[in-house]
Scaffold this active site. Sequence first.
Site, PDB file in Angstrom:
ATOM      1  N   SER A 102       0.826  -1.197   0.000  1.00 45.89           N
ATOM      2  CA  SER A 102       0.000   0.000   0.000  1.00 45.89           C
ATOM      3  C   SER A 102       0.870   1.260   0.000  1.00 45.89           C
ATOM      4  CB  SER A 102      -0.954  -0.057   1.200  1.00 45.89           C
ATOM      5  OG  SER A 102      -1.912   0.952   1.140  1.00 45.89           O
ATOM      6  N   HIS A 127      -2.327  -1.250  -4.358  1.00 49.35           N
ATOM      7  CA  HIS A 127      -3.782  -1.228  -4.494  1.00 49.35           C
ATOM      8  C   HIS A 127      -4.250   0.217  -4.393  1.00 49.35           C
ATOM      9  CE1 HIS A 127      -4.615  -1.744   0.143  1.00 49.35           C
ATOM     10  NE2 HIS A 127      -3.890  -0.685  -0.130  1.00 49.35           N
TER      11      HIS A 127
END
Length: 199
Positions: A102, A127
């Site tokens: 992330s 993501h």
Amino acid sequence: MPIGVPKVPFRLPGEEDAVWIDVYNNRLYRERLLFLGQHVDDEIANQLIGIMMYLNGEDENKDMYLYINSPGGAVLAGISVYDAMQFVVPDVHTICMGLAASMGSFILAGGEITKRIALPHARVMIHQPASSYYDGQAGECIMEAEEVLKLRDYITRVYVQRIGKPLWVISEDMERDVFMSAQEAKTYGIVDLVAIENT
């Protein structure tokens, strides 16, 4: 800081006696070694930014090394670390050890191009940013969703710039969690090198 942070002897040039210092707060920072080994939040972001600014003012010609093992965290905190890395004059090497997921992968990609490294068994995950704002007025939820979309667009464009893949590829890949090995992260463009194991 972790519990049980080791102390090491350190002697300033010209001093006779060594003093015991915290290995993180003194010795490693003097060597320009920074660690992101936790969830990214405002506190750790402010610490990293403060250290980078101090080291930048101390010597603009010596590179910094940011070691990353992080599951990600707060989007704005991660972006602020990325911005600081781009602001300082010295090159910031990023080294993924363990996991850069992330915002951790976003910071990893933000290292100086050609100086982004993953250790052989490291994992990287990208993501899209998520929102935790579910309870509130409809208007507030809409404004929150618009802000998340702006942040997603910004993050996607930074990845495009740093990785060199087309916008549509990054945008499509960010629709879900995409985990990569160190070699896959190199092929993808998040890192430039995979470290070789010492035998």
